[in-house]
Write a protein that holds these residues in place. Structure first.
Motif, PDB file in Angstrom:
ATOM      1  N   ASP A 140      -2.960 -25.316 -16.626  1.00  0.00           N
ATOM      2  CA  ASP A 140      -2.540 -24.221 -16.270  1.00  0.00           C
ATOM      3  C   ASP A 140      -3.097 -23.278 -17.810  1.00  0.00           C
ATOM      4  OD1 ASP A 140      -0.457 -23.990 -14.302  1.00  0.00           O
ATOM      5  OD2 ASP A 140       0.839 -24.863 -15.171  1.00  0.00           O
ATOM      6  N   ASN A 141      -2.792 -23.759 -18.761  1.00  0.00           N
ATOM      7  CA  ASN A 141      -3.603 -23.891 -20.064  1.00  0.00           C
ATOM      8  C   ASN A 141      -4.938 -23.606 -20.144  1.00  0.00           C
ATOM      9  OD1 ASN A 141      -1.163 -22.857 -21.715  1.00  0.00           O
ATOM     10  ND2 ASN A 141      -1.195 -25.549 -22.096  1.00  0.00           N
ATOM     11  N   HIS A 142      -5.399 -24.485 -19.339  1.00  0.00           N
ATOM     12  CA  HIS A 142      -7.128 -24.080 -19.057  1.00  0.00           C
ATOM     13  C   HIS A 142      -7.435 -22.766 -18.194  1.00  0.00           C
ATOM     14  CE1 HIS A 142      -8.931 -27.337 -21.264  1.00  0.00           C
ATOM     15  NE2 HIS A 142      -7.776 -28.644 -20.571  1.00  0.00           N
ATOM     16  N   ASN A 143      -6.315 -22.399 -17.207  1.00  0.00           N
ATOM     17  CA  ASN A 143      -6.605 -21.831 -15.863  1.00  0.00           C
ATOM     18  C   ASN A 143      -6.048 -20.716 -16.352  1.00  0.00           C
ATOM     19  OD1 ASN A 143      -6.174 -19.716 -13.876  1.00  0.00           O
ATOM     20  ND2 ASN A 143      -4.661 -19.751 -13.858  1.00  0.00           N
ATOM     21  N   ILE A 144      -5.663 -21.011 -17.548  1.00  0.00           N
ATOM     22  CA  ILE A 144      -4.918 -18.814 -18.654  1.00  0.00           C
ATOM     23  C   ILE A 144      -6.218 -18.485 -20.050  1.00  0.00           C
ATOM     24  CG2 ILE A 144      -3.866 -17.983 -20.497  1.00  0.00           C
ATOM     25  CD1 ILE A 144      -1.304 -19.673 -19.492  1.00  0.00           C
ATOM     26  N   LEU A 145      -7.292 -19.911 -19.503  1.00  0.00           N
ATOM     27  CA  LEU A 145      -8.002 -19.448 -20.769  1.00  0.00           C
ATOM     28  C   LEU A 145      -9.128 -18.840 -19.974  1.00  0.00           C
ATOM     29  CD1 LEU A 145      -8.380 -22.787 -23.054  1.00  0.00           C
ATOM     30  CD2 LEU A 145      -8.400 -20.235 -23.955  1.00  0.00           C
ATOM     31  N   THR A 146      -9.831 -19.239 -18.506  1.00  0.00           N
ATOM     32  CA  THR A 146     -10.378 -18.313 -17.736  1.00  0.00           C
ATOM     33  C   THR A 146     -10.070 -17.195 -17.611  1.00  0.00           C
ATOM     34  OG1 THR A 146     -11.047 -20.432 -16.646  1.00  0.00           O
ATOM     35  CG2 THR A 146     -11.332 -18.855 -15.211  1.00  0.00           C
ATOM     36  N   ILE A 147      -8.787 -17.071 -17.151  1.00  0.00           N
ATOM     37  CA  ILE A 147      -8.096 -15.775 -16.555  1.00  0.00           C
ATOM     38  C   ILE A 147      -8.279 -14.870 -18.206  1.00  0.00           C
ATOM     39  CG2 ILE A 147      -5.814 -14.249 -16.292  1.00  0.00           C
ATOM     40  CD1 ILE A 147      -4.891 -16.160 -15.125  1.00  0.00           C
ATOM     41  N   LEU A 148      -8.282 -14.897 -19.375  1.00  0.00           N
ATOM     42  CA  LEU A 148      -8.677 -14.408 -20.813  1.00  0.00           C
ATOM     43  C   LEU A 148     -10.434 -14.305 -20.231  1.00  0.00           C
ATOM     44  CD1 LEU A 148      -6.570 -16.351 -23.462  1.00  0.00           C
ATOM     45  CD2 LEU A 148      -5.928 -14.177 -22.174  1.00  0.00           C
ATOM     46  N   ASP A 149     -10.775 -15.225 -19.850  1.00  0.00           N
ATOM     47  CA  ASP A 149     -12.402 -14.934 -19.951  1.00  0.00           C
ATOM     48  C   ASP A 149     -13.242 -13.739 -19.318  1.00  0.00           C
ATOM     49  OD1 ASP A 149     -13.119 -16.800 -21.648  1.00  0.00           O
ATOM     50  OD2 ASP A 149     -13.477 -18.738 -19.656  1.00  0.00           O
ATOM     51  N   LYS A 150     -11.823 -13.607 -18.113  1.00  0.00           N
ATOM     52  CA  LYS A 150     -11.811 -11.874 -16.951  1.00  0.00           C
ATOM     53  C   LYS A 150     -11.313 -11.068 -17.575  1.00  0.00           C
ATOM     54  CE  LYS A 150     -11.749 -15.053 -12.744  1.00  0.00           C
ATOM     55  NZ  LYS A 150     -10.661 -15.630 -11.564  1.00  0.00           N
ATOM     56  N   ALA A 151     -10.669 -11.447 -18.390  1.00  0.00           N
ATOM     57  CA  ALA A 151     -10.123 -10.172 -19.080  1.00  0.00           C
ATOM     58  C   ALA A 151     -11.339  -9.750 -20.620  1.00  0.00           C
ATOM     59  CB  ALA A 151      -9.017 -10.486 -20.077  1.00  0.00           C
ATOM     60  N   GLU A 152     -11.750 -10.215 -20.340  1.00  0.00           N
ATOM     61  CA  GLU A 152     -12.709 -10.068 -21.889  1.00  0.00           C
ATOM     62  C   GLU A 152     -14.129  -9.000 -21.208  1.00  0.00           C
ATOM     63  OE1 GLU A 152     -15.492 -11.747 -25.633  1.00  0.00           O
ATOM     64  OE2 GLU A 152     -14.049 -12.801 -24.535  1.00  0.00           O
TER      65      GLU A 152
ATOM     66  N   THR B 216      -9.963  -3.087 -10.459  1.00  0.00           N
ATOM     67  CA  THR B 216      -9.834  -3.846 -11.355  1.00  0.00           C
ATOM     68  C   THR B 216      -9.845  -3.565 -12.883  1.00  0.00           C
ATOM     69  OG1 THR B 216      -8.398  -5.672 -12.222  1.00  0.00           O
ATOM     70  CG2 THR B 216     -10.521  -6.317 -11.141  1.00  0.00           C
ATOM     71  N   GLU B 217      -9.543  -4.286 -13.796  1.00  0.00           N
ATOM     72  CA  GLU B 217      -9.786  -3.481 -15.692  1.00  0.00           C
ATOM     73  C   GLU B 217      -9.104  -5.389 -16.167  1.00  0.00           C
ATOM     74  OE1 GLU B 217      -8.234  -1.115 -18.196  1.00  0.00           O
ATOM     75  OE2 GLU B 217      -7.483  -0.322 -16.512  1.00  0.00           O
ATOM     76  N   GLY B 218     -10.079  -5.307 -17.823  1.00  0.00           N
ATOM     77  CA  GLY B 218      -9.596  -6.525 -18.360  1.00  0.00           C
ATOM     78  C   GLY B 218      -7.954  -6.238 -18.966  1.00  0.00           C
TER      79      GLY B 218
ATOM     80  N   VAL C 124     -12.704  -2.443 -20.696  1.00  0.00           N
ATOM     81  CA  VAL C 124     -13.462  -0.817 -20.151  1.00  0.00           C
ATOM     82  C   VAL C 124     -12.146  -0.447 -21.301  1.00  0.00           C
ATOM     83  CG1 VAL C 124     -13.416  -0.770 -18.024  1.00  0.00           C
ATOM     84  CG2 VAL C 124     -11.493   0.009 -18.581  1.00  0.00           C
ATOM     85  N   ALA C 125     -12.270  -1.065 -22.799  1.00  0.00           N
ATOM     86  CA  ALA C 125     -11.971  -0.665 -24.119  1.00  0.00           C
ATOM     87  C   ALA C 125     -11.643  -2.236 -24.224  1.00  0.00           C
ATOM     88  CB  ALA C 125     -10.413  -0.532 -23.821  1.00  0.00           C
TER      89      ALA C 125
ATOM     90  N   SER D 107      -2.659  -6.034  -8.280  1.00  0.00           N
ATOM     91  CA  SER D 107      -3.735  -5.158  -9.377  1.00  0.00           C
ATOM     92  C   SER D 107      -5.412  -5.646  -9.169  1.00  0.00           C
ATOM     93  CB  SER D 107      -3.276  -5.045 -11.007  1.00  0.00           C
ATOM     94  OG  SER D 107      -4.000  -3.878 -11.356  1.00  0.00           O
ATOM     95  N   ILE D 108      -4.812  -6.828  -9.254  1.00  0.00           N
ATOM     96  CA  ILE D 108      -5.678  -7.791  -9.495  1.00  0.00           C
ATOM     97  C   ILE D 108      -7.111  -8.241  -8.261  1.00  0.00           C
ATOM     98  CG2 ILE D 108      -7.484 -10.284 -10.313  1.00  0.00           C
ATOM     99  CD1 ILE D 108      -5.230 -10.192 -12.527  1.00  0.00           C
ATOM    100  N   GLN D 109      -6.104  -8.419  -7.196  1.00  0.00           N
ATOM    101  CA  GLN D 109      -6.889  -7.864  -5.577  1.00  0.00           C
ATOM    102  C   GLN D 109      -7.539  -6.819  -5.471  1.00  0.00           C
ATOM    103  OE1 GLN D 109      -3.832 -10.224  -4.002  1.00  0.00           O
ATOM    104  NE2 GLN D 109      -3.633 -12.111  -5.311  1.00  0.00           N
ATOM    105  N   SER D 110      -7.270  -5.704  -6.108  1.00  0.00           N
ATOM    106  CA  SER D 110      -7.514  -4.695  -5.256  1.00  0.00           C
ATOM    107  C   SER D 110      -9.178  -4.121  -5.566  1.00  0.00           C
ATOM    108  CB  SER D 110      -6.507  -3.228  -5.283  1.00  0.00           C
ATOM    109  OG  SER D 110      -6.777  -3.162  -7.171  1.00  0.00           O
TER     110      SER D 110
END
Length: 440
Positions: A367-379, A346-348, A383-384, A340-343
């Motif tokens: 891994d934990n720092h990577n998760i924080l980066t992914i949460l930045d992308k989520a924010e 995608t959305e947050g 779209v809601a 989904s993300i590579q299409s």
């Protein structure tokens, strides 16, 4: 001279046969081929229609039962609603069968998607095709989806649902079977599943109901319990349609292979496929080994990157991943979220779900720092409102022993739910109180 006359006669008969076969559309010809030997002798389509036993009573019974079942699915909030995806699926089925069914069959093609992580595709006598978020997510290309839909259209064309009707089936017995499944499903739906974002509010609560509503007993009562010969027949017609229309000749075997792998991985779990309905054993070989298709095993590609397909079903991939996360199948959700993300769209929420899945499967500091980066992308891609980004941040900061950052994240999370008397708010307040005691 006799040899020449014989060859000329053979050639003439061959040309006549070709002309006769090309007289009708692909699906009309398949229906004609399926007619009785007596009816086929006339070679007259209208006469065959006239002579064919349409089983009006049985057909109406199955139509009514299918309608009752669809109403119950809707009441259980089982359908995945996405107008864009629905339109995409309608475009595909109308490419496969652009012409109407014979009026006597009372079939109008219709397609609906249900929220179920189990890969399902089946069809009812009235022309309704049901597929699941699990099936759309299991497949990896448009051609694979076309092959699966062509198989269902083959079942409908050959009236396999009506043919599976038995004298033991009556409106009363079918309604009783459906009613029993609905009762169990509705009981499951009344179970309190909490109010976290990936559970009851978003999904209805079809996760618990799906095993009953999709049971072999219910679907068999609706005419979907095909025997192995009918399964093989539909597969072979779908394969022929794919090749005749210059689609990927390996798409159907690939799709069947994916179902076989899924079945092997899910055996003994709540997501197990029904062997009675799918007859997966030897289906892959039945297509691959038929000499008339000229298929080479090296043509099978089980890893496909089809961004256009994944873009068309991007939200479906996310929804199916959400079903898996709700069922604590985190490792299984990750590949779908990555697709989904590579299409191209995608959305947050897809990033948020990936962070949730990774938090349950990865634990190192990196891994934990990577998760924080992914949460930045989520924010950044939201779209809601996604307040759960802050609860996830808090948990990861606690892992990293960053209590002040965890406290800040929890305060933002609590502020969002401050006007609600929800479990989210109470959890946040308990955590804030605990951290205030530790940090003071």
């Amino acid at each position: 001279m006799k040899v020449k006359l014989t060859l000329i006669l053979i050639a003439f008969c061959s040309l006549s046969a070709i002309a006769n076969n090309s007289k009708y559309s692909f699906w009309t010809q398949k229906w004609m081929d399926n007619a009785s030997a007596y009816e086929k002798e006339s070679g007259n389509y209208q006469q065959t229609l006239h002579n064919h036993s349409w089983n009006y009573k049985n057909r109406k019974l199955l139509h009514d039962a299918a309608q009752e079942y669809l109403i119950q699915l809707e009441q259980q909030n089982a359908f995945y609603i996405d107008p864009e995806l629905e339109d995409y699926l309608y475009q595909l089925i109308n490419q496969i069968r652009p012409k109407a069914f014979p009026a006597q069959q009372k079939i109008n093609l219709n397609i609906k998607v249900i929220k179920s992580a189990i890969p399902e595709t089946f069809s009812f006598a009235n022309g309704t095709i049901i597929t699941s978020t699990g099936m759309l997510s299991l497949l990896q290309s448009e051609d694979e989806l076309m092959a699966i839909l062509a198989r269902e259209i083959a079942h409908l064309t050959l009236d396999h649902n009506v043919e599976t009707y038995t004298a033991m089936q009556t409106k009363k017995t079918i309604s009783a079977i459906i009613g029993a499944g609905i009762y169990v499903a509705s009981t499951a739906n009344r179970i309190d599943k909490g109010d976290s974002y990936w559970e009851a509010d978003y999904l209805g609560s079809f996760m618990s109901a799906s095993s009953e509503l999709l049971s072999y007993g219910i679907l068999s009562a609706l005419g979907v319990g095909y025997n192995r010969s009918r399964i093989y027949e539909a597969d072979e017609i779908a394969q022929e349609w794919m090749m005749k229309n210059n689609r990927n000749a390996y798409a159907l075997p690939q799709a069947i292979r994916r179902l076989q792998f899924y079945e092997a991985q899910s055996r003994g779990t709540i997501n197990e496929l029904s062997e009675n309905r799918f007859f997966l054993k030897n289906r892959f070989e039945n297509i691959l080994n038929k000499k008339k298709y000229h298929l080479n095993p090296t043509g099978i590609k089980m890893t496909i990157l089809d961004k256009e397909y994944d873009t068309n079903i991007s939200d479906c991939l996310k929804t199916n991943a959400k079903l898996l996360v709700a069922n604590e199948c985190y490792a299984e959700a990750l590949p779908l979220l990555n697709r989904s993300i590579q299409s191209h769209w995608t959305e947050g929420e897809a990033y948020l779900l990936k962070a949730v899945a990774l938090r349950h499967t990865k634990y190192s500091e990196k891994d934990n720092h990577n998760i924080l980066t992914i949460l930045d992308k989520a924010e950044n891609n939201a779209v809601a409102d996604l307040p759960w980004v802050w609860s996830e941040r808090a948990l990861i900061h606690l892992r990293l022993n960053e209590k002040k950052k965890a406290l800040d994240a929890l305060i933002r999370y609590e502020e969002y739910f401050a006007q609600e008397q929800s479990e989210n708010m109470f959890w946040a307040r308990r955590m804030i109180a605990k951290l205030n005691k530790v940090t003071n």
